[in-house]
Structures are given as structure tokens and as C-alpha cells.
Design a protein around this motif. Sequence first.
Motif, PDB file in Angstrom:
ATOM      1  N   THR A 100       0.823  -1.201   0.000  1.00  0.00           N
ATOM      2  CA  THR A 100       0.000   0.000   0.000  1.00  0.00           C
ATOM      3  C   THR A 100       0.859   1.253   0.000  1.00  0.00           C
ATOM      4  N   LEU A 101       0.587   2.151  -0.954  1.00  0.00           N
ATOM      5  CA  LEU A 101       1.253   3.447  -1.051  1.00  0.00           C
ATOM      6  C   LEU A 101       0.192   4.532  -1.077  1.00  0.00           C
ATOM      7  N   ILE A 102       0.490   5.678  -0.505  1.00  0.00           N
ATOM      8  CA  ILE A 102      -0.457   6.785  -0.588  1.00  0.00           C
ATOM      9  C   ILE A 102      -0.375   7.462  -1.951  1.00  0.00           C
ATOM     10  N   MET A 103       0.746   7.280  -2.657  1.00  0.00           N
ATOM     11  CA  MET A 103       0.904   7.869  -3.989  1.00  0.00           C
ATOM     12  C   MET A 103       1.763   6.941  -4.846  1.00  0.00           C
ATOM     13  N   PRO A 104       1.165   6.164  -5.743  1.00  0.00           N
ATOM     14  CA  PRO A 104       1.970   5.326  -6.632  1.00  0.00           C
ATOM     15  C   PRO A 104       2.780   6.203  -7.586  1.00  0.00           C
ATOM     16  N   LEU A 105       4.060   5.905  -7.717  1.00  0.00           N
ATOM     17  CA  LEU A 105       4.952   6.748  -8.508  1.00  0.00           C
ATOM     18  C   LEU A 105       5.627   5.936  -9.602  1.00  0.00           C
ATOM     19  N   GLY A 106       5.689   6.503 -10.779  1.00  0.00           N
ATOM     20  CA  GLY A 106       6.368   5.890 -11.908  1.00  0.00           C
ATOM     21  C   GLY A 106       6.225   6.800 -13.112  1.00  0.00           C
ATOM     22  N   VAL A 107       7.272   6.897 -13.911  1.00  0.00           N
ATOM     23  CA  VAL A 107       7.209   7.741 -15.106  1.00  0.00           C
ATOM     24  C   VAL A 107       6.084   7.241 -16.010  1.00  0.00           C
TER      25      VAL A 107
ATOM     26  N   TYR B 283      17.771  11.880  -9.952  1.00  0.00           N
ATOM     27  CA  TYR B 283      18.376  11.437  -8.700  1.00  0.00           C
ATOM     28  C   TYR B 283      18.830  12.631  -7.870  1.00  0.00           C
ATOM     29  N   TYR B 284      18.635  12.513  -6.560  1.00  0.00           N
ATOM     30  CA  TYR B 284      19.140  13.493  -5.602  1.00  0.00           C
ATOM     31  C   TYR B 284      19.609  12.729  -4.373  1.00  0.00           C
ATOM     32  N   ASN B 285      20.855  12.942  -3.969  1.00  0.00           N
ATOM     33  CA  ASN B 285      21.446  12.213  -2.840  1.00  0.00           C
ATOM     34  C   ASN B 285      21.319  10.700  -3.006  1.00  0.00           C
ATOM     35  N   GLY B 286      21.484  10.240  -4.236  1.00  0.00           N
ATOM     36  CA  GLY B 286      21.470   8.810  -4.496  1.00  0.00           C
ATOM     37  C   GLY B 286      20.100   8.172  -4.513  1.00  0.00           C
ATOM     38  N   LYS B 287      19.038   8.972  -4.461  1.00  0.00           N
ATOM     39  CA  LYS B 287      17.679   8.438  -4.458  1.00  0.00           C
ATOM     40  C   LYS B 287      16.900   9.004  -5.641  1.00  0.00           C
ATOM     41  N   ILE B 288      15.977   8.200  -6.144  1.00  0.00           N
ATOM     42  CA  ILE B 288      15.212   8.608  -7.310  1.00  0.00           C
ATOM     43  C   ILE B 288      13.981   9.409  -6.887  1.00  0.00           C
ATOM     44  N   TRP B 289      13.714  10.495  -7.630  1.00  0.00           N
ATOM     45  CA  TRP B 289      12.564  11.360  -7.400  1.00  0.00           C
ATOM     46  C   TRP B 289      11.758  11.459  -8.691  1.00  0.00           C
ATOM     47  N   TYR B 290      10.452  11.677  -8.540  1.00  0.00           N
ATOM     48  CA  TYR B 290       9.554  11.698  -9.694  1.00  0.00           C
ATOM     49  C   TYR B 290       8.976  13.103  -9.886  1.00  0.00           C
ATOM     50  N   ILE B 291       9.032  13.585 -11.122  1.00  0.00           N
ATOM     51  CA  ILE B 291       8.616  14.940 -11.466  1.00  0.00           C
ATOM     52  C   ILE B 291       7.168  14.908 -11.961  1.00  0.00           C
ATOM     53  N   VAL B 292       6.296  15.671 -11.288  1.00  0.00           N
ATOM     54  CA  VAL B 292       4.874  15.711 -11.643  1.00  0.00           C
ATOM     55  C   VAL B 292       4.559  17.054 -12.296  1.00  0.00           C
ATOM     56  N   ASP B 293       4.066  17.008 -13.530  1.00  0.00           N
ATOM     57  CA  ASP B 293       3.612  18.204 -14.242  1.00  0.00           C
ATOM     58  C   ASP B 293       2.088  18.290 -14.160  1.00  0.00           C
ATOM     59  N   GLN B 294       1.568  19.504 -14.309  1.00  0.00           N
ATOM     60  CA  GLN B 294       0.123  19.694 -14.429  1.00  0.00           C
ATOM     61  C   GLN B 294      -0.175  20.254 -15.811  1.00  0.00           C
TER      62      GLN B 294
ATOM     63  N   PHE C  45      -7.459   7.320 -13.282  1.00  0.00           N
ATOM     64  CA  PHE C  45      -6.039   7.133 -12.995  1.00  0.00           C
ATOM     65  C   PHE C  45      -5.490   6.070 -13.931  1.00  0.00           C
ATOM     66  N   GLU C  46      -4.440   6.421 -14.672  1.00  0.00           N
ATOM     67  CA  GLU C  46      -3.781   5.488 -15.583  1.00  0.00           C
ATOM     68  C   GLU C  46      -2.380   5.216 -15.058  1.00  0.00           C
ATOM     69  N   LYS C  47      -2.155   3.986 -14.643  1.00  0.00           N
ATOM     70  CA  LYS C  47      -0.886   3.610 -14.032  1.00  0.00           C
ATOM     71  C   LYS C  47       0.050   3.024 -15.078  1.00  0.00           C
ATOM     72  N   ALA C  48       1.255   3.574 -15.155  1.00  0.00           N
ATOM     73  CA  ALA C  48       2.240   3.074 -16.111  1.00  0.00           C
ATOM     74  C   ALA C  48       2.744   1.705 -15.679  1.00  0.00           C
ATOM     75  N   SER C  49       3.193   0.926 -16.642  1.00  0.00           N
ATOM     76  CA  SER C  49       3.670  -0.426 -16.338  1.00  0.00           C
ATOM     77  C   SER C  49       4.909  -0.410 -15.461  1.00  0.00           C
ATOM     78  N   SER C  50       5.660   0.707 -15.486  1.00  0.00           N
ATOM     79  CA  SER C  50       6.888   0.808 -14.692  1.00  0.00           C
ATOM     80  C   SER C  50       6.638   1.353 -13.297  1.00  0.00           C
ATOM     81  N   SER C  51       5.372   1.623 -12.952  1.00  0.00           N
ATOM     82  CA  SER C  51       5.059   2.272 -11.684  1.00  0.00           C
ATOM     83  C   SER C  51       5.251   1.328 -10.515  1.00  0.00           C
ATOM     84  N   GLU C  52       5.365   1.934  -9.314  1.00  0.00           N
ATOM     85  CA  GLU C  52       5.468   1.161  -8.079  1.00  0.00           C
ATOM     86  C   GLU C  52       4.198   0.358  -7.862  1.00  0.00           C
TER      87      GLU C  52
END
Length: 217
Positions: free
Chosen positions: A34-41, A73-84, A210-217
Amino acid sequence: MNNMLRYFNVFILLFFVFGLFAGCDDSGTNNDDTLIMPLGVGNLWRGTLWTFDETGEVLFEQSSDYHISESNYYNGKIWYIVDQITDGDTASAVFIFRNESDGLYTRYSTDTLAALTSLWAKFPASVGDHYYSGPGNIKEVTVTATDTVVETVYSEYICNVYKHELTVYTWPIYDKYYLAPNIGFAKIERYLADIDGQLYLYQRWVLELFEKASSSE
């Protein structure tokens, strides 16, 4: 007997160490289901945005989507960019997110060399949870509900509600984010103050699909 006890202790130690690292990895993924926000490009939240005047009259009704366009990546961790994307116009990097074991974190700069990170949506959460976020702790965040039902065109979702109030203005100004586990954005409300300091609903965004990409968490 002593050898068996030694092997058992080693097994318990390895199990404990593995558990420490299994909660969250460098991909920004909570390994819990369970995630509060599924993330994936490629993840896409399609919705409608309404803008209101001080009397509650609708000024605009627009198609508005949130889309994860890239990661970095920031400090060795991956971050996801959300556009509107609203009626075809793109506002880049309105959110920069990653998941950690205690919830959803945001980064307040696209500069990967110097950026502030802070907790944006605690998860799991309880009503009354309270913390500060943003540069200089300018946002006061309160969990106001964990069982609010948001009805959309195609479905309904049980949401946590996070109130983000800016603390740097004379009058209260705040946003409410209705987040459904494993879905993320279900509804967003923005409240402003009029010239007399009275709060009014300025914008409401509601999820359609909501459309979840195949690469998403």
C-alpha cells in the motif's frame, strides 16, 4: 545443541537486518503493498479543474491532468517529477515526490545539487497527525480525516485528507489534498481569502481516471 543455537541466532539476526532494509529502497518504492501515492514515469491522473469567484460562481471549467513526466536522482535516491497539464498548457514540476517508509516526501527544488526535502503526506496516518513542511516550515500540515469518501465519474475512493496551511500570511490560506491509497490524487481544493479576510473555495480538482504506467510502483 550449541551449534544449533548458534545457527538459529544467526538466522534471526539476518532476518532482522533484512527487515530493516526491506521497508523502502532507492527507487522510492515502499515494498509494502500500500502506497499513498503510486509513482512511476508515465503515471497519469486525468481530471477536471473548476475555478470559482468569491461568491461561489464558476469562472472556469477545464480539463486538467497530473502527469509524471520524468525522474531524476538526488542524494542517491530517485525522485519523480509531476507536471500539471491544463487545457493543453503545461506547468512543469508542480510536485517532486518519492515514497519513504513513513509516507510521501517532496523536494522543493529541481536543482539536484541543493534542494530541500520534507514530509508531504504522512502514511500511514491518523486523524490529528500534525507536522511542518516546506522551506522554513512555511506549511503546517494536519491530517483531518482518514475515511473521507470522494465520488468521481467512474468510481469512489476512501481518502486521507491532508490540510496544507501556509503560515506566512495574515489570513489563513490552505490547500486540501484528498489522497486514496494506491491511487494518490482523488481531489484537491484550494482556499484563498477575499479582501475582507474571509476564506472561499478558489479551485477544486477532481479525478476522473487514474492510468498507471507499467513501470510504476
